[in-house]
Write a protein that holds these residues in place. Structure first.
Motif, PDB file in Angstrom:
ATOM      1  N   PRO A  36       3.358   4.855  -4.267  1.00  0.00           N
ATOM      2  CA  PRO A  36       3.046   5.724  -5.671  1.00  0.00           C
ATOM      3  C   PRO A  36       4.283   5.802  -6.489  1.00  0.00           C
ATOM      4  CG  PRO A  36       1.717   6.528  -4.059  1.00  0.00           C
ATOM      5  CD  PRO A  36       2.786   5.799  -3.142  1.00  0.00           C
ATOM      6  N   THR A  52      -9.940   5.023  -5.706  1.00  0.00           N
ATOM      7  CA  THR A  52      -9.190   4.959  -6.652  1.00  0.00           C
ATOM      8  C   THR A  52      -9.499   4.760  -8.088  1.00  0.00           C
ATOM      9  OG1 THR A  52      -9.153   2.209  -6.484  1.00  0.00           O
ATOM     10  CG2 THR A  52      -7.545   3.521  -5.037  1.00  0.00           C
ATOM     11  N   ARG A  61      -0.887   6.466 -10.036  1.00  0.00           N
ATOM     12  CA  ARG A  61      -0.113   6.672  -9.075  1.00  0.00           C
ATOM     13  C   ARG A  61      -0.747   7.704  -7.955  1.00  0.00           C
ATOM     14  NH1 ARG A  61       5.367   4.839  -9.859  1.00  0.00           N
ATOM     15  NH2 ARG A  61       5.631   3.889 -11.719  1.00  0.00           N
ATOM     16  N   ALA A 115      -1.609   7.572  -4.072  1.00  0.00           N
ATOM     17  CA  ALA A 115      -1.298   8.363  -3.114  1.00  0.00           C
ATOM     18  C   ALA A 115      -2.308   8.840  -2.382  1.00  0.00           C
ATOM     19  CB  ALA A 115      -0.513   9.617  -3.678  1.00  0.00           C
TER      20      ALA A 115
END
Length: 431
Positions: free
Chosen positions: A124, A185, A195, A199
């Motif tokens: 990330p 995601t 990002r 993570a």
């Protein structure tokens, strides 16, 4: 005369007939079975490993439009964040399968996941596209140790009658990880960006990695083998000289080329006009993967009715039909096309991969690793070519790449049909 004299015929001292001697008891089979010690822990451990592996491997696929926008990259450039990972896995699965013979399946899986998870924490924070692609390549190479070792671990530690169920748990982790990673995601990125989404996947995968290490029973049936590079090279060369195995490797790679092209690019199509779907909905499209679970399970029945080549023809036809249907500017028809593509791909992959194990009479681990290499090379190739075609000609260009790959599958299968007929004619004695 003493009762212990050799001439005594007393039944008390006469030795028992050899035929009546009790045979030594066979050693108990200590391998795991359902309901037995360690089986549930082992199943959950490998489920967690499979989930982490495939959640990480394809973690950027649903995020490509956002990565392109944020880093100023084209679709073809951003697609390397997926292709680099699958390419790294393709290159490393064969050597890591050999290393597992020397250092142990559990140890290699542990080290592979640990390296991949460390990289997942760094991903990330990648400052630019080049760094992101490089990190993803390292991550894919590390992840290669999990599929390279998991099947061998199961074959050694689980009794044969329970092996199918144990492998099913690992494969379920693979498919659920691949699907849920993309969906999670997508929704996280919709709120906070790509990002933070990566993570989150990294943290989930770390938890899965810790669960894997805590639950996996220590191997009891692994015997280290000395590495013999020449022997491994000879086995690999023998597989590569087998025309049937070569066709199966190419078929698996071509099917994955279609799949990689379609699912790498679909996010760009659905997030653009006329659909303009939000990122969370785009990620949720990957729930279509569930169709693949059903198609894989039914592939065995299709083979029983149609034969292996008949099922491959049907799979190629279904995939081609899906590509054609997906050309329509209708969200319903696009989803229907994805369903057909996914069903055809998973059925074809199930037939090709199982045929490799049935064809290889020795060196099955290397034969399977070669198939996985071809499979993930196809994924990398499809992602890059599909994105380049989309950049040049839109979705029509991507489907053209898929259609060429499907045509290659049909041609390879037809070649196998002719080869089988020629072999039958050679075996018929002259009249």
């Amino acid at each position: 005369m003493s009762p212990t004299s050799p001439k005594s015929s007393s039944p008390v001292t006469a030795p028992a007939p050899a035929a009546a001697a009790t045979p030594p008891a066979a050693p108990a089979d200590t391998r795991m079975v359902p309901g037995g010690p360690g089986y549930r822990r082992m199943s959950l451990a490998l489920f967690a490993a499979g989930l982490a592996t495939f959640a990480l491997l394809y973690s950027t696929q649903a995020l490509l439009p956002l990565i392109s926008a944020d880093l100023g990259a084209s679709a073809s450039a951003a697609s390397w964040t997926v292709s680099a990972a699958t390419g790294g896995l393709a290159l490393c699965v064969l050597p890591l399968s050999a290393l597992s013979e020397r250092f142990g399946r559990a140890r290699l899986m542990t080290v592979s996941l640990a390296v991949a998870l460390v990289v997942a924490v760094l991903v990330p924070f990648a400052p630019n596209l080049g760094a992101l692609v490089a990190l993803r390549a390292v991550q894919g190479a590390a992840l290669a140790g999990v599929p390279a070792s998991a099947m061998a671990y199961l074959g050694e530690e689980v009794r044969p009658r329970a092996l199918v169920g144990a492998i099913g748990m690992f494969v379920a982790g693979n498919s659920i990880g691949g699907m849920s990673g993309r969906i999670v995601t997508g929704w996280v990125a919709q709120e906070w960006g790509w990002r933070p989404a990566l993570a989150v996947i990294g943290l989930v995968s770390v938890a899965c990695g810790l669960l894997f290490r805590a639950l996996l029973p220590a191997p009891r049936h692994f015997t280290p083998a000395t590495l013999h590079p020449r022997s491994v090279a000879a086995t690999v060369a023998g597989h590569l000289r087998n025309p049937l195995l070569l066709r199966l490797y190419a078929i698996g790679g071509m099917f994955m080329t279609v799949f990689g092209a379609v699912y790498t690019v679909i996010g760009y199509r659905l997030s653009a006009e006329p659909f303009s779907l939000p990122q969370g909905v785009v990620g949720s499209i990957f729930v279509v993967y569930l169709v693949g679970t059903v198609a894989s399970a039914r592939a065995g029945r299709l083979v029983a009715r149609l034969g292996r080549r008949g099922t491959l023809y049907l799979s190629a036809g279904t995939t081609a039909a899906g590509l054609a249907v997906s050309l329509a500017d209708s969200l319903v028809l696009i989803v229907a096309g994805l369903v057909l593509i996914t069903a055809g791909f998973f059925a074809g992959h199930a037939v090709a991969s199982s045929s490799v194990s049935a064809t290889a009479t020795e060196g099955r681990a290397q034969a399977s690793a070669l198939y996985q290499s071809a499979y993930y090379i196809g994924s990398s190739l499809g992602g890059v070519l599909g994105a380049m075609a989309f950049h040049a000609a839109g979705w029509t260009g991507t489907t053209l790449i898929g259609a060429l790959a499907v045509l290659a599958v049909a041609g390879l299968t037809l070649l196998g049909t002719y080869a089988a007929r020629a072999e039958r004619h050679r075996q018929v004695p002259a009249g």
